[in-house]
Design a protein around this motif. Structure first.
Motif: not given
Length: 321
Positions: A1-9, A13-25, A298-302
């Protein structure tokens, strides 16, 4: 799924639009296909590392509207239910999971877009006004940051409650008319509110003040708070610590009450269901309406974060999945 994540504070510009795994219930959780999320000032603070520490990478965001994709066995929710929720690991994503106690059904008459404005600001405002401050019609109240998400709802709810005198504060005089349209009787800037409140109350002071800014605003608020008055402190958007001394409260019989929706979600989630019911009723009766300032993809969260930090907006900023 598409999501916005960050790997640093850092900045937006630290907000990254990318693909990650769908969360498990997991047990007693609900998987939700997100329609909209909102952006809250708490997201800005967490992005910068000023709201606790997170394990990277992580996703920001407090709340969503959407449809139940999957639920645990014996859950009160079923696939297809229309809901709002406070997700477990952020809300800037196409799918999220949430504790069942933090998921609330919404009526068919309520659009996903409008529903997304409610969870954080409407729930918080309702609890601040009716449970923490316990406002009365005879009160004179001050609502700081009255053009913001929580402030604008507080003004509307105070008007509905028939509060005698509603005073709003804003950082920019361009927002005065907007806050008056919401129901405020008077609106002042942060620089002038202390003196104006004292004038309006014949030097007695306001009986209740809602402070989400802290810093110098807390000091000035105590200077125009009445005997037996209540300062409700629920944030520090200024980034500064508000201070008071025991002498500020004991001889004047004043009190300071603190509240955090985040703490309540974590430690007393059962308190939210009755609040959700009351908020939904107000929205269905068209007695509460939260203005949508702008909707971003979503891709424009920044860009959404940049707008929040500019403070040049009125109402809620949303993200469409």
């Amino acid at each position: 799924m598409k999501a916005v994540i960050q790997k640093e504070y850092g900045d937006p510009s630290v907000l990254i639009y990318t693909d990650i795994e769908k969360p498990k219930l997991e047990k007693n959780e609900v998987l939700i296909k997100v329609a909209f999320s909102s952006v809250n000032y708490a997201d800005i603070k967490k992005r910068k590392g000023k709201k606790g520490k997170g394990d990277f990478p992580f996703s920001l965001g407090l709340d969503v509207s959407g449809v139940v994709e999957e639920a645990s066995p014996h859950s009160p929710f079923a696939t297809g239910d229309r809901v709002i929720a406070f997700p477990k690991h952020g809300s800037y994503a196409e799918y999220v999971v949430a504790d069942e106690r933090l998921v609330f059904k919404i009526p068919e008459s309520l659009s996903y877009e409008k529903a997304a404005t409610l969870p954080t600001v409407a729930f918080l405002s309702y609890m601040l006004l009716h449970e923490i401050a316990q406002v009365k019609k005879s009160d004179s109240i001050v609502i700081h940051s009255a053009a913001g998400g929580v402030g604008s709802v507080l003004v509307q709810l105070a008007k509905l409650a028939g509060v005698n005198k509603i005073i709003g504060t804003v950082g920019n005089s361009d927002k005065v008319d907007y806050v008056k349209q919401l129901g405020a009787d008077y609106v002042f800037t942060y620089e002038s509110f202390k003196d104006e409140v004292l004038k309006l109350t014949y030097e007695k002071g306001a009986t209740i003040i809602f402070d989400s800014i802290a810093g110098d605003i807390t000091t000035d608020s105590l200077a125009c708070l009445s005997l037996y008055g209540t300062l409700v402190q629920f944030g520090n958007s200024s980034g500064k610590t508000g201070t008071f001394t025991t002498s500020d409260v004991h001889s004047s019989c004043r009190n300071v009450k603190g509240f955090s929706l985040g703490t309540t979600r974590k430690h007393a989630p059962e308190r939210l269901a009755p609040v959700a019911k009351q908020v939904m009723e107000l929205v269905e009766k068209e007695q509460l309406d939260i203005k949508i300032a702008k909707v971003f993809s979503l891709k424009d969260v920044a860009k959404a974060h940049q707008l929040i930090e500019s403070r040049k907006y009125e109402g809620k900023i949303l993200i469409k999945m």
